[in-house]
Design an enzyme around this catalytic site. Structure first.
Site, PDB file in Angstrom:
ATOM      1  N   ASP A   1       0.888  -1.315  -0.054  1.00  0.00           N
ATOM      2  CA  ASP A   1       0.120   0.068   0.117  1.00  0.00           C
ATOM      3  C   ASP A   1       0.989   1.118   0.165  1.00  0.00           C
ATOM      4  OD1 ASP A   1       1.006  -0.448   2.577  1.00  0.00           O
ATOM      5  OD2 ASP A   1      -0.644   0.597   3.415  1.00  0.00           O
TER       6      ASP A   1
ATOM      7  N   GLU B   1       1.891 -10.171   0.861  1.00  0.00           N
ATOM      8  CA  GLU B   1       2.261  -8.813   0.717  1.00  0.00           C
ATOM      9  C   GLU B   1       3.845  -8.613   1.076  1.00  0.00           C
ATOM     10  OE1 GLU B   1      -0.401  -6.044   2.604  1.00  0.00           O
ATOM     11  OE2 GLU B   1       0.768  -4.233   1.935  1.00  0.00           O
TER      12      GLU B   1
HETATM   13  O1  G3I Z   1      -0.060 -10.590  18.395  1.00  0.00           O
HETATM   14  C1  G3I Z   1      -0.950 -11.697  18.241  1.00  0.00           C
HETATM   15  C2  G3I Z   1      -0.790 -12.998  18.610  1.00  0.00           C
HETATM   16  O2  G3I Z   1      -0.444 -12.827  20.178  1.00  0.00           O
HETATM   17  C3  G3I Z   1      -1.424 -13.928  18.319  1.00  0.00           C
HETATM   18  O3  G3I Z   1      -1.177 -15.259  18.743  1.00  0.00           O
HETATM   19  C4  G3I Z   1      -1.804 -14.096  16.890  1.00  0.00           C
HETATM   20  C5  G3I Z   1      -2.883 -14.996  16.347  1.00  0.00           C
HETATM   21  O4  G3I Z   1      -3.417 -14.789  15.135  1.00  0.00           O
HETATM   22  O5  G3I Z   1      -2.007 -12.826  16.569  1.00  0.00           O
HETATM   23  C6  G3I Z   1      -1.394 -11.757  16.725  1.00  0.00           C
HETATM   24  O6  G3I Z   1      -1.603 -10.701  16.315  1.00  0.00           O
HETATM   25  C7  G3I Z   1      -1.755 -10.378  14.887  1.00  0.00           C
HETATM   26  C8  G3I Z   1      -0.854  -9.049  14.797  1.00  0.00           C
HETATM   27  O7  G3I Z   1      -0.987  -8.799  13.423  1.00  0.00           O
HETATM   28  C9  G3I Z   1       0.629  -9.312  15.197  1.00  0.00           C
HETATM   29  O8  G3I Z   1       1.427 -10.302  14.420  1.00  0.00           O
HETATM   30  C10 G3I Z   1      -2.945 -10.471  14.259  1.00  0.00           C
HETATM   31  O9  G3I Z   1      -3.529 -11.635  14.503  1.00  0.00           O
HETATM   32  C11 G3I Z   1      -2.822 -10.111  12.834  1.00  0.00           C
HETATM   33  O10 G3I Z   1      -4.055  -9.914  12.110  1.00  0.00           O
HETATM   34  C12 G3I Z   1      -1.878  -8.720  12.784  1.00  0.00           C
HETATM   35  O11 G3I Z   1      -1.747  -8.573  11.366  1.00  0.00           O
HETATM   36  C13 G3I Z   1      -1.003  -7.332  10.928  1.00  0.00           C
HETATM   37  C14 G3I Z   1      -2.007  -6.916   9.783  1.00  0.00           C
HETATM   38  O12 G3I Z   1      -1.430  -5.618   9.260  1.00  0.00           O
HETATM   39  C15 G3I Z   1      -3.493  -6.585  10.010  1.00  0.00           C
HETATM   40  O13 G3I Z   1      -3.547  -5.625  11.335  1.00  0.00           O
HETATM   41  C16 G3I Z   1       0.329  -7.513  10.437  1.00  0.00           C
HETATM   42  O14 G3I Z   1       0.965  -8.153  11.486  1.00  0.00           O
HETATM   43  C17 G3I Z   1       0.701  -6.352   9.667  1.00  0.00           C
HETATM   44  O15 G3I Z   1       2.015  -6.744   9.149  1.00  0.00           O
HETATM   45  C18 G3I Z   1      -0.109  -5.839   8.597  1.00  0.00           C
HETATM   46  O16 G3I Z   1       0.336  -4.790   8.277  1.00  0.00           O
HETATM   47  C19 G3I Z   1      -0.073  -4.115   6.896  1.00  0.00           C
HETATM   48  C20 G3I Z   1      -0.645  -2.644   7.167  1.00  0.00           C
HETATM   49  O17 G3I Z   1      -1.770  -2.857   8.089  1.00  0.00           O
HETATM   50  C21 G3I Z   1      -0.878  -1.975   6.054  1.00  0.00           C
HETATM   51  N1  G3I Z   1       0.244  -2.054   5.213  1.00  0.00           N
HETATM   52  C22 G3I Z   1       0.649  -3.524   5.037  1.00  0.00           C
HETATM   53  C23 G3I Z   1       1.049  -4.456   6.014  1.00  0.00           C
HETATM   54  C24 G3I Z   1       1.309  -5.584   5.583  1.00  0.00           C
HETATM   55  O18 G3I Z   1       0.586  -6.517   5.435  1.00  0.00           O
HETATM   56  O1  9MR Z   2      -3.740  -3.374  -0.250  1.00  0.00           O
HETATM   57  C1  9MR Z   2      -3.942  -3.513   1.169  1.00  0.00           C
HETATM   58  C2  9MR Z   2      -2.755  -3.946   1.975  1.00  0.00           C
HETATM   59  O2  9MR Z   2      -1.660  -3.105   1.871  1.00  0.00           O
HETATM   60  C3  9MR Z   2      -3.117  -3.977   3.500  1.00  0.00           C
HETATM   61  O3  9MR Z   2      -2.225  -4.885   4.242  1.00  0.00           O
HETATM   62  C4  9MR Z   2      -4.435  -4.674   3.563  1.00  0.00           C
HETATM   63  C5  9MR Z   2      -4.833  -4.454   4.988  1.00  0.00           C
HETATM   64  O4  9MR Z   2      -4.995  -3.331   5.445  1.00  0.00           O
HETATM   65  O5  9MR Z   2      -5.508  -4.076   3.026  1.00  0.00           O
HETATM   66  C6  9MR Z   2      -5.188  -4.023   1.510  1.00  0.00           C
HETATM   67  O6  9MR Z   2      -6.312  -3.633   1.015  1.00  0.00           O
HETATM   68  C7  9MR Z   2      -7.388  -4.166   0.713  1.00  0.00           C
HETATM   69  C8  9MR Z   2      -8.473  -3.533   1.631  1.00  0.00           C
HETATM   70  O7  9MR Z   2      -8.091  -3.702   2.895  1.00  0.00           O
HETATM   71  C9  9MR Z   2     -10.092  -3.976   1.113  1.00  0.00           C
HETATM   72  N1  9MR Z   2     -10.162  -3.911  -0.068  1.00  0.00           N
HETATM   73  C10 9MR Z   2      -9.172  -4.378  -1.137  1.00  0.00           C
HETATM   74  C11 9MR Z   2      -7.726  -3.915  -0.710  1.00  0.00           C
HETATM   75  C12 9MR Z   2      -6.735  -4.632  -1.707  1.00  0.00           C
HETATM   76  O8  9MR Z   2      -6.723  -6.030  -1.609  1.00  0.00           O
END
Ligand code: G3I
Ligand code: 9MR
Ligand code: ZN
Length: 553
Positions: free
Chosen positions: A150, A533
């Protein structure tokens, strides 16, 4: 495919393993002068069922092959592994491309052909940002790296990525002599530092008048799949959080130390920003969280606990200034129940251990050193046991396959390197060598290397999780420019998030059947943002690991 190996290769003197899921007898073949020769044959060790993949695995150990060359392994059924190299420099280009990938994330400037090859684009995201909570305030906050696939830019992930990279540079400077062919190349300053400075200059703009760091800079909704320069949405500065501010203080203080030798004035600016952020933390001892406003769907990076971030901040301030008040904070925080061994964006407490245990000046109190040493070695011992249990040599249990599981793998590799360095110091100080026993430092080091092997193909889905590295590297990262640029090949050197036991994107949910073993919950599909990603902070720990193993080149 029933034989899995590191598709990039193996270092001559290190442990070398491959895994077969069928056929117990194998031979190792070397390609030579247009032909090939058998260099080893044997029966693989039955290692039983691997819990994370459900596979019955047989281990091939070919550590005794040292000669540089191109090899493959074949089993009695005639099935072959991918080709791999043995050589001292097998991770050299890989490390360079892992770093160069960050250049492709630069925001607020054009990527020119001279540096970007085919992956050029004009300036992006040039507009000023508006404060989310007060639309009358407008700020110029251009620059920095796009976080991931993103176009958002977030403080905690930025701090963590810069943290991995600057520590890698500080500890293994000899691995950072190569040019990255970026605009600053040839300036006399190592290219990694110039690349990180691009991010740091942006971070310097992300602080409010009271020292707090804005949690993130994003549009209200994620952009469609368009090139960055086509994204004309309004960007907002979202409210300050204690997590972001502590990560900010920590990374700025660390950076100030590292850049001091090269540019005193820049180091001063960094330290000033770190101090202001730290003052904000002192004024706000309570947890100040961040949650996305209802209408906003960009990354949240919400964390329920800021104690580990505060520990990291106090540690870096201590190491940079040597002031006693920071030691008091470190000692206090070390009494709390924190992991002290993690390097991800939710838990940064491992950075405290990394900083203190590798600090040549001996700034921290012996008590703090002792505490951290104990925890780090204990965690390394646990990881070694987990890796030994795994048929693939990976220090992951089935429940560890979360979103961005490859980051968990790599962060564990970092912890093992820290443990190896710590144990080596003890060994050099003359603690008695137990005859016949492998040194602890070596066991940690080899286990760390196995984490890299997992990433590069020694896994149950047969993928190399780095674009461009290996005969079967993944090709469809969730990355907007990659999807839109019309170029067949993705940019090389990007680490995928990797398998996630409960995928939450549509295609991932559709394609992965219920009950699939965690290590196999992966699809190489560009729509799978929860599986495939890329991010700056998944590449940065891979830079740390490869830099460690490249340090004698
Ligand atoms: O910390 C808990 C852990 O205690 C538990 O056992 C585990 C079970 O699922 O979950 C852990 O939490 C997770 C957390 O990341 C920490 O690693 C959540 O489930 C998981 O949903 C969460 O995912 C994050 C995701 O965003 C959604 O919020 C990813 O780490 C994080 O890298 C990702 O970041 C995104 C940004 O939002 C937007 N840009 C791209 C980026 C990469 O995908
Ligand atoms: O592309 C987005 C990615 O970088 C993020 O990790 C993710 C979670 O925040 O969201 C992706 O964007 C999606 C959005 O959340 C929902 N509509 C579809 C988007 C692209 O696949
Ligand atoms: Zn941009």
């Amino acid at each position: 495919m029933a034989i899995y190996c590191d598709q990039t290769g193996y270092l001559p003197q290190d442990r070398k393993r491959a895994v077969m899921t069928a056929g117990e007898n194998y031979k190792v073949m070397r390609m030579k002068d247009g032909g090939e020769e058998q260099v080893m044959a044997g029966t693989a060790r039955d290692a039983g069922t691997d819990a994370a993949s459900g596979d019955h695995v047989y281990e091939v150990d070919f550590s005794k092959i040292h000669e540089a060359g191109l090899y493959y392994i074949e089993n009695e059924k005639g099935e072959r592994s991918h080709c791999f190299r043995i050589g001292k420099d097998v991770y050299k280009e890989l490390q360079r491309d892992l770093q160069k990938a960050l250049y492709f994330q630069r925001c607020g400037c054009a990527l020119e052909e001279q540096y970007a090859g085919p992956y050029t684009h004009p300036c992006c995201h040039m507009g000023d940002a508006v404060l989310w909570n007060d639309r009358s305030v407008v700020k110029e906050v251009r620059g920095g790296w796009h976080d991931a696939g993103d176009y958002g830019r977030y403080i905690s992930p930025a701090a963590v990525a810069v943290g991995h990279l600057l520590y890698a540079f500080q500890l293994f400077p000899e691995s950072f002599q190569e040019s990255l062919n970026i605009p600053e190349s040839g300036s006399g300053i190592p290219d990694l530092l110039s690349e990180c400075r691009y991010e740091l200059e942006w971070m310097l703009k992300m602080q409010d008048e009271e020292g707090g760091a804005y949690h993130k800079l994003t549009s209200e909704r994620h952009a469609d799949f368009i090139m960055p320069e086509e994204d004309k949405a309004q960007f907002y500065l979202f409210p300050v959080s204690s997590m972001a501010t502590a990560d900010y203080a920590a990374s700025m203080a660390l950076a100030s130390r590292v850049y001091r030798t090269y540019d005193g004035a820049f180091a001063d600016r960094l330290l000033e920003a770190a101090e202001a952020a730290y003052e904000w933390l002192e004024k706000h001892p309570e947890y100040v969280g961040f949650h996305n406003p209802e209408s906003c769907n960009t990354g949240e990076y919400d964390d329920v606990c800021d104690r580990d971030e505060r520990l990291w901040a106090a540690t870096e301030m201590l190491l940079t200034t040597g002031e006693q008040k920071y030691q008091e904070q470190v000692s206090k925080l070390l009494q709390e129940d924190l992991s002290r061994t993690d390097f991800g964006w939710t838990d940064v407490s491992g950075f405290a251990a990394l900083g203190i245990l590798t600090d040549a000046a001996g700034t921290a109190s012996p008590d703090s050193v002792g505490e951290l040493r104990k925890t780090v070695l204990a965690e390394a011992d646990r990881l070694v046991r987990v890796a030994e249990q795994s048929g693939y040599g990976v220090a992951m249990e089935p429940e560890d396959y979360i979103w961005g599981s490859n980051m968990v793998v790599l962060n564990r590799g970092m912890l093992l390197i820290l443990a190896a360095m710590t144990a080596k110091k003890d060994e050099e100080a003359g603690s008695p060598d137990q005859a016949g026993c492998e040194k602890r430092s070596l066991i940690y080091e080899q286990t760390a290397l196995a984490q890299l092997h997992y990433l590069l193909g020694m896994n149950a889905v047969d993928y190399s999780y780095v674009t461009g590295y290996g005969e079967h590297a993944y090709r469809h990262p969730h990355n907007r420019p990659t999807e839109c640029d019309g170029i067949e090949e993705p940019m090389p050197g990007w680490v995928s998030g990797g398998p996630f036991k409960t995928p939450c994107d549509e295609v991932g949910r559709e394609r992965i059947r219920e009950g699939t073993p965690p290590m196999k919950c992966y699809v190489d599909h560009a729509a799978c943002y929860s599986l495939n990603e890329i991010t700056i902070y998944w590449n940065s720990p891979a830079v740390f690991l490869t830099a460690y193993f490249n340090r004698e080149l």
